[in-house]
Design a protein around this motif. Structure first.
Motif, PDB file in Angstrom:
ATOM      1  N   UNK A   1       0.836  -1.173   0.000  1.00  0.00           N
ATOM      2  CA  UNK A   1       0.000   0.000   0.000  1.00  0.00           C
ATOM      3  C   UNK A   1       0.881   1.236   0.000  1.00  0.00           C
ATOM      4  N   UNK A   2       0.359   2.341  -0.480  1.00  0.00           N
ATOM      5  CA  UNK A   2       1.092   3.601  -0.525  1.00  0.00           C
ATOM      6  C   UNK A   2       0.822   4.420   0.735  1.00  0.00           C
ATOM      7  N   UNK A   3       1.567   5.508   0.872  1.00  0.00           N
ATOM      8  CA  UNK A   3       1.495   6.319   2.072  1.00  0.00           C
ATOM      9  C   UNK A   3       0.093   6.880   2.313  1.00  0.00           C
ATOM     10  N   UNK A   4      -0.604   7.265   1.253  1.00  0.00           N
ATOM     11  CA  UNK A   4      -1.955   7.793   1.400  1.00  0.00           C
ATOM     12  C   UNK A   4      -2.912   6.755   1.954  1.00  0.00           C
ATOM     13  N   UNK A  16       2.698  12.969   9.060  1.00  0.00           N
ATOM     14  CA  UNK A  16       2.939  12.323  10.346  1.00  0.00           C
ATOM     15  C   UNK A  16       3.738  11.038  10.135  1.00  0.00           C
ATOM     16  N   UNK A  17       3.369  10.302   9.124  1.00  0.00           N
ATOM     17  CA  UNK A  17       4.084   9.063   8.808  1.00  0.00           C
ATOM     18  C   UNK A  17       5.528   9.374   8.454  1.00  0.00           C
ATOM     19  N   UNK A  18       5.742  10.377   7.609  1.00  0.00           N
ATOM     20  CA  UNK A  18       7.109  10.765   7.243  1.00  0.00           C
ATOM     21  C   UNK A  18       7.899  11.216   8.480  1.00  0.00           C
ATOM     22  N   UNK A  19       7.236  11.964   9.359  1.00  0.00           N
ATOM     23  CA  UNK A  19       7.876  12.430  10.595  1.00  0.00           C
ATOM     24  C   UNK A  19       8.348  11.238  11.428  1.00  0.00           C
ATOM     25  N   UNK A  20       7.483  10.248  11.615  1.00  0.00           N
ATOM     26  CA  UNK A  20       7.856   9.074  12.415  1.00  0.00           C
ATOM     27  C   UNK A  20       8.960   8.270  11.736  1.00  0.00           C
ATOM     28  N   UNK A  21       8.963   8.241  10.408  1.00  0.00           N
ATOM     29  CA  UNK A  21      10.058   7.573   9.692  1.00  0.00           C
ATOM     30  C   UNK A  21      11.378   8.298   9.943  1.00  0.00           C
ATOM     31  N   UNK A  22      11.353   9.634   9.847  1.00  0.00           N
ATOM     32  CA  UNK A  22      12.568  10.434  10.050  1.00  0.00           C
ATOM     33  C   UNK A  22      13.115  10.274  11.461  1.00  0.00           C
ATOM     34  N   UNK A  23      12.229  10.068  12.426  1.00  0.00           N
ATOM     35  CA  UNK A  23      12.643   9.922  13.824  1.00  0.00           C
ATOM     36  C   UNK A  23      13.006   8.477  14.172  1.00  0.00           C
ATOM     37  N   UNK A  24      12.894   7.590  13.199  1.00  0.00           N
ATOM     38  CA  UNK A  24      13.266   6.198  13.408  1.00  0.00           C
ATOM     39  C   UNK A  24      12.230   5.384  14.160  1.00  0.00           C
ATOM     40  N   UNK A  26       9.196   4.490  12.807  1.00  0.00           N
ATOM     41  CA  UNK A  26       8.606   3.590  11.808  1.00  0.00           C
ATOM     42  C   UNK A  26       9.725   3.085  10.913  1.00  0.00           C
ATOM     43  N   UNK A  27       9.719   1.801  10.601  1.00  0.00           N
ATOM     44  CA  UNK A  27      10.749   1.297   9.688  1.00  0.00           C
ATOM     45  C   UNK A  27      10.582   1.925   8.308  1.00  0.00           C
ATOM     46  N   UNK A  28      11.703   2.185   7.672  1.00  0.00           N
ATOM     47  CA  UNK A  28      11.627   2.748   6.322  1.00  0.00           C
ATOM     48  C   UNK A  28      11.007   1.722   5.389  1.00  0.00           C
ATOM     49  N   UNK A  29      10.073   2.149   4.555  1.00  0.00           N
ATOM     50  CA  UNK A  29       9.422   1.208   3.649  1.00  0.00           C
ATOM     51  C   UNK A  29      10.310   0.904   2.443  1.00  0.00           C
ATOM     52  N   UNK A  30      10.021  -0.211   1.838  1.00  0.00           N
ATOM     53  CA  UNK A  30      10.657  -0.491   0.558  1.00  0.00           C
ATOM     54  C   UNK A  30      10.084   0.494  -0.458  1.00  0.00           C
ATOM     55  N   UNK A  31      10.805   0.631  -1.581  1.00  0.00           N
ATOM     56  CA  UNK A  31      10.332   1.545  -2.627  1.00  0.00           C
ATOM     57  C   UNK A  31      10.182   0.790  -3.944  1.00  0.00           C
ATOM     58  N   UNK A  32       9.185   1.196  -4.666  1.00  0.00           N
ATOM     59  CA  UNK A  32       8.991   0.653  -6.004  1.00  0.00           C
ATOM     60  C   UNK A  32      10.006   1.303  -6.944  1.00  0.00           C
ATOM     61  N   UNK A  38       6.292   1.676  -0.317  1.00  0.00           N
ATOM     62  CA  UNK A  38       5.359   0.563  -0.201  1.00  0.00           C
ATOM     63  C   UNK A  38       5.310   0.130   1.260  1.00  0.00           C
ATOM     64  N   UNK A  39       4.132   0.262   1.852  1.00  0.00           N
ATOM     65  CA  UNK A  39       3.943  -0.054   3.274  1.00  0.00           C
ATOM     66  C   UNK A  39       3.260  -1.404   3.424  1.00  0.00           C
ATOM     67  N   UNK A  40       3.521  -2.028   4.578  1.00  0.00           N
ATOM     68  CA  UNK A  40       2.994  -3.361   4.847  1.00  0.00           C
ATOM     69  C   UNK A  40       2.155  -3.350   6.126  1.00  0.00           C
ATOM     70  N   UNK A  41       1.665  -4.525   6.461  1.00  0.00           N
ATOM     71  CA  UNK A  41       0.891  -4.683   7.695  1.00  0.00           C
ATOM     72  C   UNK A  41       1.733  -4.291   8.910  1.00  0.00           C
TER      73      UNK A  41
END
Length: 144
Positions: A1-4, A16-24, A26-32, A38-41
């Motif tokens: 799934x995408x960020x939206x 908010x999701x990007x903020x939590x990624x930058x702060x470590x 949330x794990x960084x998602x894989x990219x297409x 690309x986010x997972x469960x």
């Protein structure tokens, strides 16, 4: 799934999701190939955990620490208990401070009725008087 999609499921803004990624948090998602994240469960679960911690008024550092404990699930939860005990103590201190603030506000409100003009407003006079007293206390603390 995408960020939206993740943002919609979690009920947060994509920033908010990007903020939590930058702060470590949330794990960084894989990219297409096209660069889309690309986010997972797992991301949904981590974001739900973070949101619940924020509702409990835990700091980002405390959340990060709790997440590190989750990575070692077989260790005793003594450190988690200690962290929560500290947080409870902090919340109790905040409650005490808010109760003191409430008493001050109630006293100020009682100092003025609705029939007065601004020049005789007990609330404004009370705030001004307390401000003067604080300045005097601060000024006397600087003298040697």
């Amino acid at each position: 799934m995408r960020i939206g999609q993740l943002a919609q499921i979690a009920g947060v803004d994509p920033q908010t999701i990007r903020f939590y990624e930058q702060r470590g948090l949330l794990p960084l998602p894989d990219r297409q190939e096209n660069g889309y994240r690309i986010y997972t469960k797992r991301h949904i679960e981590q974001l739900a955990f973070i949101r619940r911690c924020r509702i409990l008024d835990l700091s980002l550092a405390e959340i990060r620490e709790l997440q590190s404990y989750q990575d070692g699930p077989h260790q005793p939860c003594t450190a988690v208990n200690a962290m929560l005990d500290d947080h409870i103590s902090h919340v109790r201190s905040q409650i005490t401070a808010l109760q003191t603030l409430e008493k001050q506000l109630v006293a100020l409100r009682a100092s003025c009725n609705d029939g007065r003009e601004i020049s005789a407003c007990g609330i404004l006079a009370g705030i001004s008087e307390e401000s003067k007293q604080q300045l005097c206390r601060a000024g006397s603390g600087n003298k040697r």
